[in-house]
Every structure is written in C-alpha cells, then in structure tokens.
Design a protein around this motif. Structure first.
Motif, PDB file in Angstrom:
ATOM      1  N   PRO A  19      15.438   9.744  -7.402  1.00  0.00           N
ATOM      2  CA  PRO A  19      16.282  10.938  -7.284  1.00  0.00           C
ATOM      3  C   PRO A  19      17.546  10.828  -8.130  1.00  0.00           C
ATOM      4  N   VAL A  20      18.132  11.976  -8.433  1.00  0.00           N
ATOM      5  CA  VAL A  20      19.405  12.006  -9.172  1.00  0.00           C
ATOM      6  C   VAL A  20      20.512  11.505  -8.256  1.00  0.00           C
ATOM      7  N   PRO A  21      21.302  10.516  -8.693  1.00  0.00           N
ATOM      8  CA  PRO A  21      22.344   9.955  -7.829  1.00  0.00           C
ATOM      9  C   PRO A  21      23.607  10.817  -7.807  1.00  0.00           C
ATOM     10  N   ARG A  22      23.562  11.915  -7.092  1.00  0.00           N
ATOM     11  CA  ARG A  22      24.689  12.844  -7.069  1.00  0.00           C
ATOM     12  C   ARG A  22      25.923  12.167  -6.474  1.00  0.00           C
ATOM     13  N   GLY A  23      27.056  12.385  -7.130  1.00  0.00           N
ATOM     14  CA  GLY A  23      28.303  11.792  -6.668  1.00  0.00           C
ATOM     15  C   GLY A  23      28.506  10.353  -7.115  1.00  0.00           C
ATOM     16  N   MET A  24      27.522   9.786  -7.804  1.00  0.00           N
ATOM     17  CA  MET A  24      27.615   8.388  -8.225  1.00  0.00           C
ATOM     18  C   MET A  24      27.507   8.226  -9.740  1.00  0.00           C
ATOM     19  N   ARG A  25      27.371   9.334 -10.457  1.00  0.00           N
ATOM     20  CA  ARG A  25      27.063   9.224 -11.879  1.00  0.00           C
ATOM     21  C   ARG A  25      28.185   8.589 -12.683  1.00  0.00           C
ATOM     22  N   LYS A  26      29.442   8.932 -12.387  1.00  0.00           N
ATOM     23  CA  LYS A  26      30.558   8.327 -13.119  1.00  0.00           C
ATOM     24  C   LYS A  26      30.633   6.821 -12.855  1.00  0.00           C
ATOM     25  N   SER A  27      30.426   6.448 -11.609  1.00  0.00           N
ATOM     26  CA  SER A  27      30.465   5.026 -11.254  1.00  0.00           C
ATOM     27  C   SER A  27      29.331   4.264 -11.921  1.00  0.00           C
ATOM     28  N   LEU A  28      28.136   4.855 -11.926  1.00  0.00           N
ATOM     29  CA  LEU A  28      26.999   4.193 -12.569  1.00  0.00           C
ATOM     30  C   LEU A  28      27.193   4.102 -14.081  1.00  0.00           C
ATOM     31  N   ALA A  29      27.835   5.117 -14.665  1.00  0.00           N
ATOM     32  CA  ALA A  29      28.121   5.070 -16.101  1.00  0.00           C
ATOM     33  C   ALA A  29      29.068   3.914 -16.412  1.00  0.00           C
ATOM     34  N   LEU A  30      30.039   3.661 -15.535  1.00  0.00           N
ATOM     35  CA  LEU A  30      30.962   2.539 -15.730  1.00  0.00           C
ATOM     36  C   LEU A  30      30.231   1.213 -15.565  1.00  0.00           C
ATOM     37  N   VAL A  31      29.377   1.114 -14.542  1.00  0.00           N
ATOM     38  CA  VAL A  31      28.576  -0.099 -14.352  1.00  0.00           C
ATOM     39  C   VAL A  31      27.713  -0.355 -15.578  1.00  0.00           C
ATOM     40  N   ALA A  32      27.103   0.695 -16.115  1.00  0.00           N
ATOM     41  CA  ALA A  32      26.261   0.553 -17.306  1.00  0.00           C
ATOM     42  C   ALA A  32      27.083   0.102 -18.505  1.00  0.00           C
ATOM     43  N   LEU A  33      28.290   0.662 -18.653  1.00  0.00           N
ATOM     44  CA  LEU A  33      29.147   0.297 -19.784  1.00  0.00           C
ATOM     45  C   LEU A  33      29.498  -1.182 -19.754  1.00  0.00           C
ATOM     46  N   VAL A  34      29.898  -1.664 -18.573  1.00  0.00           N
ATOM     47  CA  VAL A  34      30.348  -3.053 -18.461  1.00  0.00           C
ATOM     48  C   VAL A  34      29.159  -4.009 -18.363  1.00  0.00           C
ATOM     49  N   GLY A  35      28.251  -3.729 -17.417  1.00  0.00           N
ATOM     50  CA  GLY A  35      27.191  -4.678 -17.102  1.00  0.00           C
ATOM     51  C   GLY A  35      25.974  -4.607 -18.000  1.00  0.00           C
ATOM     52  N   SER A  36      25.874  -3.574 -18.837  1.00  0.00           N
ATOM     53  CA  SER A  36      24.730  -3.478 -19.753  1.00  0.00           C
ATOM     54  C   SER A  36      25.176  -3.341 -21.209  1.00  0.00           C
ATOM     55  N   THR A  37      25.951  -2.298 -21.514  1.00  0.00           N
ATOM     56  CA  THR A  37      26.336  -2.056 -22.911  1.00  0.00           C
ATOM     57  C   THR A  37      27.157  -3.205 -23.471  1.00  0.00           C
ATOM     58  N   LEU A  38      28.265  -3.534 -22.803  1.00  0.00           N
ATOM     59  CA  LEU A  38      29.105  -4.634 -23.289  1.00  0.00           C
ATOM     60  C   LEU A  38      28.410  -5.977 -23.126  1.00  0.00           C
ATOM     61  N   GLN A  39      27.760  -6.163 -21.974  1.00  0.00           N
ATOM     62  CA  GLN A  39      27.109  -7.459 -21.724  1.00  0.00           C
ATOM     63  C   GLN A  39      26.036  -7.772 -22.759  1.00  0.00           C
ATOM     64  N   TYR A  40      25.090  -6.836 -22.933  1.00  0.00           N
ATOM     65  CA  TYR A  40      23.979  -7.113 -23.845  1.00  0.00           C
ATOM     66  C   TYR A  40      24.418  -7.053 -25.300  1.00  0.00           C
ATOM     67  N   GLY A  41      25.410  -6.211 -25.600  1.00  0.00           N
ATOM     68  CA  GLY A  41      25.942  -6.205 -26.954  1.00  0.00           C
ATOM     69  C   GLY A  41      26.519  -7.555 -27.342  1.00  0.00           C
ATOM     70  N   LEU A  42      27.244  -8.164 -26.420  1.00  0.00           N
ATOM     71  CA  LEU A  42      27.823  -9.491 -26.670  1.00  0.00           C
ATOM     72  C   LEU A  42      26.757 -10.582 -26.633  1.00  0.00           C
ATOM     73  N   SER A  43      25.943 -10.589 -25.581  1.00  0.00           N
ATOM     74  CA  SER A  43      24.976 -11.673 -25.385  1.00  0.00           C
ATOM     75  C   SER A  43      23.959 -11.747 -26.513  1.00  0.00           C
ATOM     76  N   TYR A  44      23.434 -10.589 -26.942  1.00  0.00           N
ATOM     77  CA  TYR A  44      22.379 -10.613 -27.949  1.00  0.00           C
ATOM     78  C   TYR A  44      22.925 -10.794 -29.362  1.00  0.00           C
ATOM     79  N   ASN A  45      24.196 -10.488 -29.586  1.00  0.00           N
ATOM     80  CA  ASN A  45      24.825 -10.907 -30.839  1.00  0.00           C
ATOM     81  C   ASN A  45      25.056 -12.412 -30.821  1.00  0.00           C
TER      82      ASN A  45
END
Length: 290
Positions: free
Chosen positions: A52-78
């Motif tokens: 289901p669509v996580p209503r009310g949580m999208r901004k928080s999940l976007a922040l989690v994705a930014l820190v825990g996926s985008t920045l993490q994997y960008g750094l780790s795989y470089n």
C-alpha cells in the motif's frame, strides 16, 4: 530455529555477501551511482505493486532513502571501485558499531560493558585491517567505505524513529519497496551531478553490468530483504543477527574464487577481530534455565 528457517537465514549473508563480488566487475567499468540507480529502479518496479501507499510517511521515507540508500550506496560502491570486494565486505561490518554509537548518542540507548568492549574490538580490527598489503595507499577507498557504513547506520536510526512513532504502518516488504521508489530518482539525480557519459556507459554495458543490476535489484535487495524480514518476523534479532556474521566470509571466499582477490595474513587477522567485535555487539548470552 526450524531447519527451513535456518536455511533461509543462511541465504541472507550468502546473497548479500556475494552481491559485492558480483558488483565489483560492474563498478570497475560502469559509474557506481548510476549502477545503484538502476538497481533500485528494478527493486521498486518489482515490489511497489504489492504494497500500500504509505500515506503520511512519504517525506520521512524519502529522508531514510536519501541517507540510508542514496548516500550510503553512493559512498560504499565508489569505495568498492577502489578496493577489493572482500576487504570492502570486512570494512562495512563497522556498520553495527556505528549504529550502536548513534543509538546511544541520539536515541538515548544505554550501552553495556560487553557492548563497549565490542565497539573497541571492532575499531581495533579496522585499524589492523587498514595495514593489509592490498589496502596500503588506498585511504580514499577506505574512507568512502567507512563513510558509507556510517550513513547506513544513520539511515537505520532514522528508520527506527519512524517505526517507533508509527508502529505497524509499514511491512518489511513495504519498507524495501518504498525506500527503493524514493532512492532510485535520488540516485539518478546524484549520478547526473557527479558522473558523466551516461548514455555511452548504458549503451556499451556488457553482461557483467546488466547481470549485476539484475542480481542487486532482484536477488540481493528484493529476495535478500524478504528472507531477512521473514526470519526477523519469526525469531528475535539476537537469534537471527549472528547469521549476518557470515557475510564477510562469503565475500572473501567469493572474491578469492571468482575474482582472484588475494587473501593475506593481516587481512585475515583484522577480519577476525572485526567479526569478533561485532559478535560481542550482536550475539546475546542465553539466560540460564532455572
């Protein structure tokens, strides 16, 4: 643990550990951030239809994705681009000590004497490992891998705050799916900002790259995390967590067998010390039966 669940739990470190081995040839010839963008696109397209669509949580999940996926994997795989897969797998074990430190400083968790000892041992292991012959002069790669591990821990702390404030709002698969949905476009933007020749790399990508995208997106992320959350849903973390200590073992074996990566004494000593420190943090003593 039932034999079938034990087998599923064993699949997790195998799948995750081999991910670095499979990704190594890909990042050697393909932009790492673009590779991660494709990986999370595959995961998102595979899973988002079933949650289901996580209503009310999208901004928080976007922040989690930014820190825990985008920045993490960008750094780790470089970092992986500059290091062997096996040593990268050992370095990123520092994720767990970082998570405990962040939990203590930011979330107010109390650390036991055993955990403090585990933290000290793990960081000593990292110090020993950085003196291995195959890591001499590779401080940029080491720093990137360690920074990625820190970002993973920070992302997990953010996710913990989110789940504590809104319990039972998001399943394990839902978390993977929606973090992937937000991480994919973030990674594409990051790739456009810091990498170049995107169309050339995509149009000239070989089987190593597309095989890595498929493995990382389908097997490592979708299947791996589904197995992990299956085990966590049936058993306490103290019983499931120790299986993850096998992750660097599979990476070292895979790097040696399939990539011809060297295994030296200092690397083994540092790796054993790191894993022992992480074990002190994650493996709980069984209470005596009275």
């Amino acid at each position: 643990m039932k034999p079938t669940d034990a087998l599923i739990a064993l699949m997790v470190p195998l799948v995750w550990g081999m991910g670095l081995v499979i990704a190594k040839p890909a990042v050697d010839q393909f932009p790492p951030i673009l590779l991660m963008a494709l990986r999370f696109s595959v995961t998102a397209l595979l899973l988002v239809w079933f949650v289901p669509v996580p209503r009310g949580m999208r901004k928080s999940l976007a922040l989690v994705a930014l820190v825990g996926s985008t920045l993490q994997y960008g750094l780790s795989y470089n970092g992986l681009k500059l290091l062997d897969a096996s040593t990268t797998a050992l370095i990123v074990q520092i994720e767990t000590p970082f998570l405990l430190l962040i939990s203590a400083v930011w979330l107010g968790d109390r650390l036991t004497v055993r955990q403090l000892a585990g933290l000290a041992v793990a960081f000593v292991g990292i110090y020993i490992l950085t003196g291995a012959p195959n890591l001499l002069g590779k401080w940029v790669g080491i720093s990137l891998a360690i920074s990625g591990a820190f970002m993973w821990a920070l992302g997990q702390a953010l996710m913990r705050r989110l789940t504590e404030s809104q319990p039972d709002r998001l399943s394990g698969m839902g978390t993977i799916a929606w973090v992937s949905v937000f991480a994919a476009p973030q990674l594409f933007v990051a790739s456009l900002l810091v990498e170049d020749q995107h169309w050339y790399h995509i149009s000239h990508a070989g089987i190593a790259v597309w095989g890595a995208v498929a493995y990382l997106g389908v097997v490592m992320t979708a299947l791996g995390y589904t197995c992990w959350y299956h085990v966590l849903g049936r058993y306490p973390a103290s019983q499931a967590g120790p299986y993850l200590l096998l992750l660097p073992v599979f990476s070292i074996l895979g790097g040696w067998l399939f990539l011809g990566e060297p295994v030296n004494q200092r690397m083994l000593i540092g790796g054993v010390v790191i894993v022992f420190g992480v074990a002190l943090l994650t493996v709980q003593r069984s209470s005596a039966i009275k």
